[in-house]
Design an enzyme around this catalytic site. Structure first.
Site, PDB file in Angstrom:
ATOM      1  N   LYS A   1      65.243  16.369  33.473  1.00  0.00           N
ATOM      2  CA  LYS A   1      66.375  15.246  33.878  1.00  0.00           C
ATOM      3  C   LYS A   1      65.692  14.333  34.883  1.00  0.00           C
ATOM      4  O   LYS A   1      65.825  14.741  36.028  1.00  0.00           O
ATOM      5  CB  LYS A   1      67.741  15.680  34.180  1.00  0.00           C
ATOM      6  CG  LYS A   1      68.734  14.558  33.880  1.00  0.00           C
ATOM      7  CD  LYS A   1      68.931  13.386  34.358  1.00  0.00           C
ATOM      8  CE  LYS A   1      69.328  13.224  35.927  1.00  0.00           C
ATOM      9  NZ  LYS A   1      68.752  12.020  36.507  1.00  0.00           N
TER      10      LYS A   1
ATOM     11  N   SER B   1      68.205  14.135  47.375  1.00  0.00           N
ATOM     12  CA  SER B   1      68.683  14.056  48.927  1.00  0.00           C
ATOM     13  C   SER B   1      69.355  15.430  49.070  1.00  0.00           C
ATOM     14  O   SER B   1      69.781  16.022  48.048  1.00  0.00           O
ATOM     15  CB  SER B   1      69.831  13.013  48.928  1.00  0.00           C
ATOM     16  OG  SER B   1      70.777  13.041  47.793  1.00  0.00           O
TER      17      SER B   1
ATOM     18  N   CYS C   1      59.310  11.545  50.983  1.00  0.00           N
ATOM     19  CA  CYS C   1      59.987  12.815  51.629  1.00  0.00           C
ATOM     20  C   CYS C   1      59.140  13.502  52.990  1.00  0.00           C
ATOM     21  O   CYS C   1      59.841  13.925  53.711  1.00  0.00           O
ATOM     22  CB  CYS C   1      60.401  13.915  50.559  1.00  0.00           C
ATOM     23  SG  CYS C   1      58.864  14.634  49.908  1.00  0.00           S
TER      24      CYS C   1
ATOM     25  N   PHE D   1      63.627   9.715  42.336  1.00  0.00           N
ATOM     26  CA  PHE D   1      62.957   8.528  42.134  1.00  0.00           C
ATOM     27  C   PHE D   1      61.704   8.147  42.477  1.00  0.00           C
ATOM     28  O   PHE D   1      60.619   7.610  42.172  1.00  0.00           O
ATOM     29  CB  PHE D   1      63.853   7.196  42.302  1.00  0.00           C
ATOM     30  CG  PHE D   1      63.760   6.763  43.597  1.00  0.00           C
ATOM     31  CD1 PHE D   1      62.670   5.997  44.242  1.00  0.00           C
ATOM     32  CD2 PHE D   1      64.661   7.079  44.381  1.00  0.00           C
ATOM     33  CE1 PHE D   1      62.626   5.638  45.430  1.00  0.00           C
ATOM     34  CE2 PHE D   1      64.698   6.793  45.861  1.00  0.00           C
ATOM     35  CZ  PHE D   1      63.488   5.910  46.391  1.00  0.00           C
TER      36      PHE D   1
ATOM     37  N   GLU E   1      68.518  10.627  57.652  1.00  0.00           N
ATOM     38  CA  GLU E   1      67.279  10.033  56.849  1.00  0.00           C
ATOM     39  C   GLU E   1      67.589   8.634  56.394  1.00  0.00           C
ATOM     40  O   GLU E   1      68.522   8.345  55.737  1.00  0.00           O
ATOM     41  CB  GLU E   1      67.074  11.101  55.804  1.00  0.00           C
ATOM     42  CG  GLU E   1      65.904  10.671  54.699  1.00  0.00           C
ATOM     43  CD  GLU E   1      65.717  11.203  53.366  1.00  0.00           C
ATOM     44  OE1 GLU E   1      66.674  11.331  52.694  1.00  0.00           O
ATOM     45  OE2 GLU E   1      64.594  11.903  53.075  1.00  0.00           O
TER      46      GLU E   1
ATOM     47  N   GLU F   1      67.064   8.203  37.043  1.00  0.00           N
ATOM     48  CA  GLU F   1      67.508   7.284  36.149  1.00  0.00           C
ATOM     49  C   GLU F   1      67.009   5.836  36.494  1.00  0.00           C
ATOM     50  O   GLU F   1      66.883   4.924  35.725  1.00  0.00           O
ATOM     51  CB  GLU F   1      69.082   7.010  35.951  1.00  0.00           C
ATOM     52  CG  GLU F   1      69.765   6.872  37.039  1.00  0.00           C
ATOM     53  CD  GLU F   1      70.112   8.004  37.908  1.00  0.00           C
ATOM     54  OE1 GLU F   1      69.280   9.128  38.107  1.00  0.00           O
ATOM     55  OE2 GLU F   1      71.221   8.202  38.690  1.00  0.00           O
TER      56      GLU F   1
HETATM   57  P1  NAD Z   1      69.229  11.617  44.642  1.00  0.00           P
HETATM   58  O1  NAD Z   1      69.601  12.726  45.339  1.00  0.00           O
HETATM   59  O2  NAD Z   1      70.017  10.297  44.635  1.00  0.00           O
HETATM   60  O3  NAD Z   1      69.043  11.948  43.011  1.00  0.00           O
HETATM   61  C1  NAD Z   1      68.236  13.051  42.702  1.00  0.00           C
HETATM   62  C2  NAD Z   1      68.591  13.441  41.245  1.00  0.00           C
HETATM   63  O4  NAD Z   1      69.623  13.767  41.431  1.00  0.00           O
HETATM   64  C3  NAD Z   1      68.405  12.208  40.462  1.00  0.00           C
HETATM   65  O5  NAD Z   1      67.754  12.684  38.975  1.00  0.00           O
HETATM   66  C4  NAD Z   1      69.702  11.897  40.028  1.00  0.00           C
HETATM   67  O6  NAD Z   1      70.130  11.280  38.779  1.00  0.00           O
HETATM   68  C5  NAD Z   1      70.625  13.071  40.376  1.00  0.00           C
HETATM   69  N1  NAD Z   1      71.767  12.940  40.788  1.00  0.00           N
HETATM   70  C6  NAD Z   1      72.192  12.144  41.766  1.00  0.00           C
HETATM   71  N2  NAD Z   1      73.752  12.540  42.251  1.00  0.00           N
HETATM   72  C7  NAD Z   1      73.885  13.547  41.504  1.00  0.00           C
HETATM   73  C8  NAD Z   1      75.032  14.206  41.656  1.00  0.00           C
HETATM   74  N3  NAD Z   1      76.336  13.973  42.387  1.00  0.00           N
HETATM   75  N4  NAD Z   1      75.133  15.569  40.910  1.00  0.00           N
HETATM   76  C9  NAD Z   1      73.985  15.987  40.394  1.00  0.00           C
HETATM   77  N5  NAD Z   1      73.016  15.350  40.102  1.00  0.00           N
HETATM   78  C10 NAD Z   1      72.950  14.057  40.840  1.00  0.00           C
HETATM   79  O7  NAD Z   1      67.844  11.115  45.243  1.00  0.00           O
HETATM   80  P2  NAD Z   1      66.894  10.061  45.255  1.00  0.00           P
HETATM   81  O8  NAD Z   1      67.520   8.629  45.783  1.00  0.00           O
HETATM   82  O9  NAD Z   1      66.417   9.972  43.723  1.00  0.00           O
HETATM   83  O10 NAD Z   1      65.492  10.619  45.928  1.00  0.00           O
HETATM   84  C11 NAD Z   1      65.203  10.365  47.305  1.00  0.00           C
HETATM   85  C12 NAD Z   1      65.681  11.479  47.937  1.00  0.00           C
HETATM   86  O11 NAD Z   1      65.092  12.602  47.461  1.00  0.00           O
HETATM   87  C13 NAD Z   1      65.536  11.489  49.341  1.00  0.00           C
HETATM   88  O12 NAD Z   1      66.510  12.004  50.157  1.00  0.00           O
HETATM   89  C14 NAD Z   1      64.149  12.451  49.566  1.00  0.00           C
HETATM   90  O13 NAD Z   1      64.100  12.939  50.832  1.00  0.00           O
HETATM   91  C15 NAD Z   1      64.303  13.578  48.666  1.00  0.00           C
HETATM   92  N6  NAD Z   1      63.036  14.107  48.410  1.00  0.00           N
HETATM   93  C16 NAD Z   1      62.774  15.343  48.533  1.00  0.00           C
HETATM   94  C17 NAD Z   1      61.597  15.851  48.374  1.00  0.00           C
HETATM   95  C18 NAD Z   1      61.315  17.225  48.878  1.00  0.00           C
HETATM   96  O14 NAD Z   1      60.381  18.045  48.454  1.00  0.00           O
HETATM   97  N7  NAD Z   1      61.879  17.649  49.805  1.00  0.00           N
HETATM   98  C19 NAD Z   1      60.743  15.317  47.678  1.00  0.00           C
HETATM   99  C20 NAD Z   1      61.033  13.995  47.149  1.00  0.00           C
HETATM  100  C21 NAD Z   1      62.322  13.367  47.391  1.00  0.00           C
END
Ligand code: NAD
Length: 496
Positions: A173, A226, A281, A149, A383, A176
């Site tokens: 994708k 994550s 991140c 997000f 985190e 959401e």
């Molecule tokens: P999230 O892990 O909740 O979701 C990321 C994506 O995965 C979304 O599109 C979500 O719909 C999908 N998703 C969620 N659960 C899933 C599952 N069980 N199986 C498959 N897909 C699933 O992350 P978020 O809350 O949207 O974003 C924040 C996280 O992203 C933080 O942990 C942050 O550190 C990380 N992040 C990392 C970087 C990087 O470059 N390393 C960059 C930006 C954000």
């Protein structure tokens, strides 16, 4: 109620599913839109559209692909205020920050406009008598991207622009929680001249992701989220024979040396810790103070500055920090602050009861500061992804480097120092993918690689810059011989 559509085969497509997610304006706490998840047939339609489009897009010359990207860049600039407003409405970050995100996306597009040059292979003449060898890079096919997000425009562009420039087609994708901006990106790509089916967007959650990353026609998977989710996506994708790189969580340490320009360091650490409400991140979440004197001085200076930090709606000018993305995330960040207190860390500044500029509702959390955080505490190991800065006190640089190297995550890190020797040693020894020397948030520019180490990246190839060209293409070496005369059949290993 406004609805966010999918974008399949060049047009907006209404999801015929009941499953949906409410999109909030985090600054008011109100539901502003609903996103309906694509059902299995709609996801299939997006993949089929991408598969069909690949047959022609892969043969469009890199120069012509670059022309689409030039036009897309112009459109991004033209629509940047609209995009920034969408980001701020759904994510909450302040407008200036949203504009910065868009600029970072534009920089990637500018880099990929050089795709004819970036895709140049290499050629060796006379590898044997009358024999030449050349290596080319070819696109993979249908690629998919799953985004978090916190950067709905920037991270989406990093993925789909790179893949499409290389001759692939793409299904995105988005998160959401804030999916509207990626739909506008798809419309702008189409306006820029991208043929139907080359870029598709399907909304959804885990179910849609699973369908995408296990589908036979999908050749490569990029995911940012994550570490828990990134690991699942990586393992599932590679089990199904895909090329994959998935980017995970971070716990970014900034080392503050006693000999640094302390005022500059404090300003930088505060911006990196509290900017975007800590939902980056690459946010600094741990300040590693070398020596008690450094720690005490930092705390005093942060305490002096905190009252000037403005928390409020991202649309109001002059705000430094907007709200968190959701009520659930607010509860999660709060629970970590509660935990820190219970674990025995010293809460110097408490952001749980944020004073905002005029906002009564909304998911606002003020800046928090913990001192005396210990490596065995959960608030240090995990985190938090909120505006919480933790100070860990160490005695010297060696201890600081050891501390960072023992952490599970290795996304970004920084050091503030006046010593070239300390900076050089730090850059050399630290086990982290992106390092800043007197730069608090070292997100590399579009022509250098982005990506962490350890549990911050699953897979070997990082993102953007030359790494994306490698990820989204496969190399083929061709050895050619045009004999003057017919030769006898040879049965031994060719050696020229
Ligand atoms: P999230 O892990 O909740 O979701 C990321 C994506 O995965 C979304 O599109 C979500 O719909 C999908 N998703 C969620 N659960 C899933 C599952 N069980 N199986 C498959 N897909 C699933 O992350 P978020 O809350 O949207 O974003 C924040 C996280 O992203 C933080 O942990 C942050 O550190 C990380 N992040 C990392 C970087 C990087 O470059 N390393 C960059 C930006 C954000």
């Amino acid at each position: 109620m406004d609805v966010v559509e999918n974008f399949i085969d060049g047009k907006l497509a209404h999801a015929s599913n009941d499953e949906s997610h409410s999109i909030y304006n985090p600054a008011t706490g109100e539901v502003i839109k609903e996103v309906y998840y694509a059902n299995a047939n709609e996801v299939e339609a997006a993949i089929q559209a991408a598969e069909k489009a690949f047959k022609t897009w892969k043969n469009v010359t890199p120069l012509k692909r670059a022309r689409v990207l030039f036009k897309f860049k112009e459109l991004l600039e033209k629509h940047s205020e609209e995009l920034a407003n969408i980001i701020t409405s759904e994510h909450g970050k302040v407008l200036e920050d949203a504009r910065g995100e868009i600029l970072r996306a534009i920089e990637l597009v500018e880099y990929m406009c050089g795709i004819p040059n970036l895709l140049k292979g290499n050629y060796s003449q006379n590898v044997g008598t009358g024999i030449d060898c050349y290596t080319i890079r070819q696109p993979l096919g249908v690629c998919v991207g799953i985004t978090p997000f916190n950067y709905p425009v920037m991270i989406s562009c990093w993925m789909f622009v790179s893949a499409i420039a290389c001759g692939n087609t793409f299904v995105l994708k988005p998160s959401e929680k804030d999916p509207s901006a990626p739909i506008l990106l798809a419309q702008l790509m189409q306006k820029a001249g991208l043929p139907n089916g080359v870029f598709n967007v399907v909304n959804g959650d885990k179910r849609v992701v699973e369908q995408l990353i296990t589908h036979n026609e999908v050749k490569a998977v990029s995911c940012v989220g994550s570490s828990t989710v990134s690991e699942i996506v990586y393992k599932t994708a590679i089990e199904h024979g895909k090329r994959a790189h998935t980017f995970g969580s971070g716990k970014n340490h900034c080392v503050v040396m006693p000999n640094c320009e302390i005022d500059e360091a404090v300003k930088a650490v505060m911006g990196a810790a509290y900017g975007s409400a800590g939902e980056r991140c690459m946010a600094v979440s741990v300040a590693v103070a070398v020596g008690d004197e450094t720690a005490d001085l930092m705390i005093k200076k942060i305490q002096e500055k905190i009252p000037n930090l403005k928390v409020g709606s991202g649309k109001e000018s002059g705000m430094d920090m907007g709200p968190l993305i959701s009520k659930e995330h607010w509860e999660r960040v709060k629970s970590y602050i509660d935990l820190g207190v219970n674990e025995g860390a010293k809460l110097i500044i408490d952001g749980r009861d944020a004073k905002t500029h005029g906002q009564k509702q909304g998911f606002f959390m003020g800046p928090s500061l913990f001192d005396k955080v210990q490596p065995n505490m959960r608030i240090y190991q995990e985190e938090i992804f909120g505006p919480v800065l933790e100070i860990v006190r160490v005695k010297n640089l060696d201890e600081a480097i050891d501390l960072i190297n023992q952490h599970t995550f290795g996304n970004g890190t920084a050091i503030f120092t006046n010593s070239g020797e300390a900076a050089r040693r730090f850059a050399d020894e630290v086990q982290v993918g992106m390092v800043g020397i007197n730069v608090p948030t070292p997100v590399p520019v579009a022509y250098h690689a982005f990506g962490g180490w350890k549990r911050s990246l699953f897979g070997d190839i990082q993102m953007h810059g030359p790494e994306s060209i490698m990820f989204y293409t496969k190399s083929k070496s061709i050895t050619t011989h045009w004999p003057r005369e017919a030769q006898d059949t040879k049965y031994h290993m060719p050696s020229q």
